[in-house]
Every structure is written in C-alpha cells, then in structure tokens.
Design a protein around this motif. Sequence first.
Motif, mmCIF file in Angstrom:
data_model
loop_
_atom_site.group_PDB
_atom_site.id
_atom_site.type_symbol
_atom_site.label_atom_id
_atom_site.label_comp_id
_atom_site.label_asym_id
_atom_site.label_seq_id
_atom_site.Cartn_x
_atom_site.Cartn_y
_atom_site.Cartn_z
ATOM 1 N N UNK A 184 0.835 -1.201 0.000
ATOM 2 C CA UNK A 184 0.000 0.000 0.000
ATOM 3 C C UNK A 184 0.875 1.259 0.000
ATOM 4 N N UNK A 185 1.953 1.235 0.778
ATOM 5 C CA UNK A 185 2.861 2.379 0.848
ATOM 6 C C UNK A 185 3.563 2.606 -0.488
ATOM 7 N N UNK A 186 4.005 1.533 -1.119
ATOM 8 C CA UNK A 186 4.730 1.655 -2.396
ATOM 9 C C UNK A 186 3.818 2.219 -3.481
ATOM 10 N N UNK A 187 2.552 1.780 -3.498
ATOM 11 C CA UNK A 187 1.631 2.223 -4.553
ATOM 12 C C UNK A 187 1.043 3.605 -4.312
#
Length: 50
Positions: free
Chosen positions: A34-37
Amino acid sequence: MGSLGTVFKIMHWPFNNMIIIIGCIGIVCVYLLHFIEKPIKEQLDYLKLA
C-alpha cells in the motif's frame, strides 16, 4: 490471520506461534505494498512505515 492465531494460542492448539507470525508478516507485506503504490507520500506515511 492474527485473530486466528490468537484463538489457537488460547486453545493451546499446535502451530499457534507460527500462525501469529504468518499473520504479522502478512500485515507488514500488505501495508508495504500500500505504501509503495501510494502516489503522494507525506512525512506521516514514513513514520507509519517505520
């Protein structure tokens, strides 16, 4: 998966620690994805990741 591991721990069923660890690793993986996207990352997002 984490609550399932808790039930296993309370009932003293086998593999309870392994299920809790797998649940925690799953939560970390989902949050990392979620953080990467996330397109816009703020300072609070980095603090949550740490």
